[in-house]
Design a protein around this motif. Sequence first.
Motif, PDB file in Angstrom:
ATOM      1  N   SER A 108     -31.072 -10.161  21.434  1.00  0.00           N
ATOM      2  CA  SER A 108     -30.539 -10.814  20.243  1.00  0.00           C
ATOM      3  C   SER A 108     -31.094 -10.173  18.976  1.00  0.00           C
ATOM      4  N   LYS A 109     -30.715 -10.714  17.824  1.00  0.00           N
ATOM      5  CA  LYS A 109     -31.241 -10.269  16.535  1.00  0.00           C
ATOM      6  C   LYS A 109     -32.621 -10.839  16.249  1.00  0.00           C
ATOM      7  N   LEU A 110     -33.075 -11.777  17.083  1.00  0.00           N
ATOM      8  CA  LEU A 110     -34.288 -12.522  16.792  1.00  0.00           C
ATOM      9  C   LEU A 110     -35.524 -11.922  17.457  1.00  0.00           C
ATOM     10  N   HIS A 111     -36.671 -12.201  16.841  1.00  0.00           N
ATOM     11  CA  HIS A 111     -37.971 -11.919  17.427  1.00  0.00           C
ATOM     12  C   HIS A 111     -38.792 -13.207  17.425  1.00  0.00           C
ATOM     13  N   PHE A 112     -39.516 -13.447  18.516  1.00  0.00           N
ATOM     14  CA  PHE A 112     -40.446 -14.570  18.542  1.00  0.00           C
ATOM     15  C   PHE A 112     -41.446 -14.418  17.393  1.00  0.00           C
ATOM     16  N   GLY A 113     -41.712 -15.520  16.691  1.00  0.00           N
ATOM     17  CA  GLY A 113     -42.724 -15.508  15.645  1.00  0.00           C
ATOM     18  C   GLY A 113     -42.227 -15.118  14.273  1.00  0.00           C
ATOM     19  N   LEU A 114     -40.939 -14.821  14.136  1.00  0.00           N
ATOM     20  CA  LEU A 114     -40.354 -14.492  12.836  1.00  0.00           C
ATOM     21  C   LEU A 114     -39.174 -15.418  12.564  1.00  0.00           C
ATOM     22  N   PRO A 115     -38.875 -15.676  11.283  1.00  0.00           N
ATOM     23  CA  PRO A 115     -37.731 -16.554  10.969  1.00  0.00           C
ATOM     24  C   PRO A 115     -36.448 -16.050  11.602  1.00  0.00           C
ATOM     25  N   PRO A 116     -35.595 -17.015  12.042  1.00  0.00           N
ATOM     26  CA  PRO A 116     -35.682 -18.467  11.845  1.00  0.00           C
ATOM     27  C   PRO A 116     -36.474 -19.198  12.932  1.00  0.00           C
ATOM     28  N   ARG A 117     -37.121 -18.492  13.855  1.00  0.00           N
ATOM     29  CA  ARG A 117     -37.971 -19.136  14.854  1.00  0.00           C
ATOM     30  C   ARG A 117     -39.297 -19.579  14.218  1.00  0.00           C
ATOM     31  N   SER A 118     -40.066 -20.396  14.956  1.00  0.00           N
ATOM     32  CA  SER A 118     -41.381 -20.814  14.469  1.00  0.00           C
ATOM     33  C   SER A 118     -42.193 -19.586  14.089  1.00  0.00           C
ATOM     34  N   ASN A 119     -42.918 -19.680  12.983  1.00  0.00           N
ATOM     35  CA  ASN A 119     -43.555 -18.479  12.460  1.00  0.00           C
ATOM     36  C   ASN A 119     -44.769 -18.812  11.598  1.00  0.00           C
ATOM     37  N   ASN A 120     -45.534 -17.772  11.306  1.00  0.00           N
ATOM     38  CA  ASN A 120     -46.699 -17.865  10.421  1.00  0.00           C
ATOM     39  C   ASN A 120     -46.565 -16.921   9.228  1.00  0.00           C
ATOM     40  N   ILE A 166     -37.162 -14.646   5.576  1.00  0.00           N
ATOM     41  CA  ILE A 166     -38.319 -13.834   5.214  1.00  0.00           C
ATOM     42  C   ILE A 166     -38.490 -13.824   3.698  1.00  0.00           C
ATOM     43  N   PRO A 167     -39.656 -14.192   3.166  1.00  0.00           N
ATOM     44  CA  PRO A 167     -39.884 -14.116   1.715  1.00  0.00           C
ATOM     45  C   PRO A 167     -40.003 -12.665   1.259  1.00  0.00           C
ATOM     46  N   PRO A 168     -39.750 -12.404  -0.030  1.00  0.00           N
ATOM     47  CA  PRO A 168     -39.753 -11.017  -0.532  1.00  0.00           C
ATOM     48  C   PRO A 168     -41.044 -10.256  -0.246  1.00  0.00           C
ATOM     49  N   ALA A 169     -42.193 -10.914  -0.323  1.00  0.00           N
ATOM     50  CA  ALA A 169     -43.463 -10.214  -0.100  1.00  0.00           C
ATOM     51  C   ALA A 169     -43.556  -9.674   1.322  1.00  0.00           C
ATOM     52  N   ILE A 170     -43.042 -10.423   2.293  1.00  0.00           N
ATOM     53  CA  ILE A 170     -43.073  -9.965   3.681  1.00  0.00           C
ATOM     54  C   ILE A 170     -41.968  -8.957   3.937  1.00  0.00           C
ATOM     55  N   GLU A 171     -40.849  -9.118   3.260  1.00  0.00           N
ATOM     56  CA  GLU A 171     -39.770  -8.136   3.384  1.00  0.00           C
ATOM     57  C   GLU A 171     -40.253  -6.751   2.992  1.00  0.00           C
ATOM     58  N   SER A 172     -41.067  -6.679   1.945  1.00  0.00           N
ATOM     59  CA  SER A 172     -41.581  -5.375   1.520  1.00  0.00           C
ATOM     60  C   SER A 172     -42.485  -4.756   2.569  1.00  0.00           C
ATOM     61  N   LEU A 173     -43.236  -5.585   3.296  1.00  0.00           N
ATOM     62  CA  LEU A 173     -44.072  -5.065   4.377  1.00  0.00           C
ATOM     63  C   LEU A 173     -43.216  -4.490   5.506  1.00  0.00           C
ATOM     64  N   LEU A 174     -42.113  -5.179   5.813  1.00  0.00           N
ATOM     65  CA  LEU A 174     -41.237  -4.744   6.899  1.00  0.00           C
ATOM     66  C   LEU A 174     -40.445  -3.488   6.546  1.00  0.00           C
ATOM     67  N   GLN A 175     -40.459  -3.102   5.282  1.00  0.00           N
ATOM     68  CA  GLN A 175     -39.756  -1.904   4.856  1.00  0.00           C
ATOM     69  C   GLN A 175     -40.700  -0.726   4.618  1.00  0.00           C
ATOM     70  N   SER A 176     -41.968  -0.907   4.973  1.00  0.00           N
ATOM     71  CA  SER A 176     -42.975   0.119   4.725  1.00  0.00           C
ATOM     72  C   SER A 176     -43.545   0.656   6.032  1.00  0.00           C
ATOM     73  N   GLU A 177     -43.586   1.980   6.197  1.00  0.00           N
ATOM     74  CA  GLU A 177     -44.167   2.577   7.390  1.00  0.00           C
ATOM     75  C   GLU A 177     -45.676   2.343   7.460  1.00  0.00           C
ATOM     76  N   ARG A 178     -46.269   2.034   6.330  1.00  0.00           N
ATOM     77  CA  ARG A 178     -47.696   1.724   6.332  1.00  0.00           C
ATOM     78  C   ARG A 178     -47.961   0.454   7.138  1.00  0.00           C
ATOM     79  N   TYR A 179     -47.057  -0.512   7.036  1.00  0.00           N
ATOM     80  CA  TYR A 179     -47.261  -1.813   7.664  1.00  0.00           C
ATOM     81  C   TYR A 179     -46.445  -2.026   8.933  1.00  0.00           C
ATOM     82  N   HIS A 180     -45.313  -1.355   9.060  1.00  0.00           N
ATOM     83  CA  HIS A 180     -44.319  -1.756  10.061  1.00  0.00           C
ATOM     84  C   HIS A 180     -43.944  -0.607  10.983  1.00  0.00           C
ATOM     85  N   SER A 181     -43.735  -0.953  12.254  1.00  0.00           N
ATOM     86  CA  SER A 181     -43.226   0.007  13.221  1.00  0.00           C
ATOM     87  C   SER A 181     -42.483  -0.749  14.311  1.00  0.00           C
ATOM     88  N   VAL A 182     -41.701  -0.024  15.103  1.00  0.00           N
ATOM     89  CA  VAL A 182     -40.938  -0.615  16.199  1.00  0.00           C
ATOM     90  C   VAL A 182     -41.383   0.025  17.506  1.00  0.00           C
TER      91      VAL A 182
END
Length: 273
Positions: A108-120, A166-182
């Motif tokens: 699916s499009k979803l990941h456990f622990g990220l919106p819209p599922r329960s998350n931190n 996802i709030p904008p501050a976390i969106e920026s993390l998900l768009q950065s190779e410094r913070y995010h990978s698959v």
Amino acid sequence: MQTSILLTESSNIRPIANDNNADINKVSKEAAAFNNLPANIQTALKQKKRIVFIANNPSISTEQLEELLRPDDVLVLFNDFIHADFFANHTLISTLPKLLFFRQIGDSKLHFGLPPRSNNVSVMKRMAKAAPLGLLLSNRSYQFPTPEDDPSPHDDPITAERILTIPPAIESLLQSERYHSVLSEHHPVVDDYPSFKDIHSSAPSSGFLLYRLLLAARAHLQDIQKAELPLQLLMLGFNDNDKTAHFWQGHNWEFERQEMSSPPPEVEVIRQY
């Protein structure tokens, strides 16, 4: 959901097909594992001495973590991880680098622990300000799903407190190779894993997948740093199947349990019931 790496009888198994891309094939399995990590986690591993994997096990207390964790640790947390405020606010532990792994829900499009599922996600911004943070998602990057994209909404009913986007501050993390990978569930570090051919999305458990990834990554670090000993790995709260409330039949628990029963040097497993 409790993360476990151990467990039951196996049948109808097959090795996962190795569909690695050309870039992975050009380097060693160990280098590919290291390179698959977010950039700031790569840097942190070069500077620290131990990697601590913390399962979502309710018997793990904050008092235990205070006694166990050290200033030279890198932490690995899973999905909707436990003790979020503690990890974000504690005087010492908030300063430790953290790798957060979010598992894709089926295909699916979803990941456990990220919106819209329960998350931190409310604490991730604080985490990123206090210490190096890495967001590692399985199989695909975040797709900004809505509750309507959830294939099984009754598994995780929405509450008034749930953050649905996802709030904008976390969106920026998900768009950065410094913070995010698959990370692919078919990464070469698990190319010997016997998945179940009759179960859709059968693959290694999150704990075992990250264990294999970081086991390989530390071998690469040991090689390039010419270290006498590899980084220490500590697995906390990963239980046997008869003590665990949840284990999905698509993970080959018997295979994982057998491997973890005899860990390699500098790997410690602390069962927590």
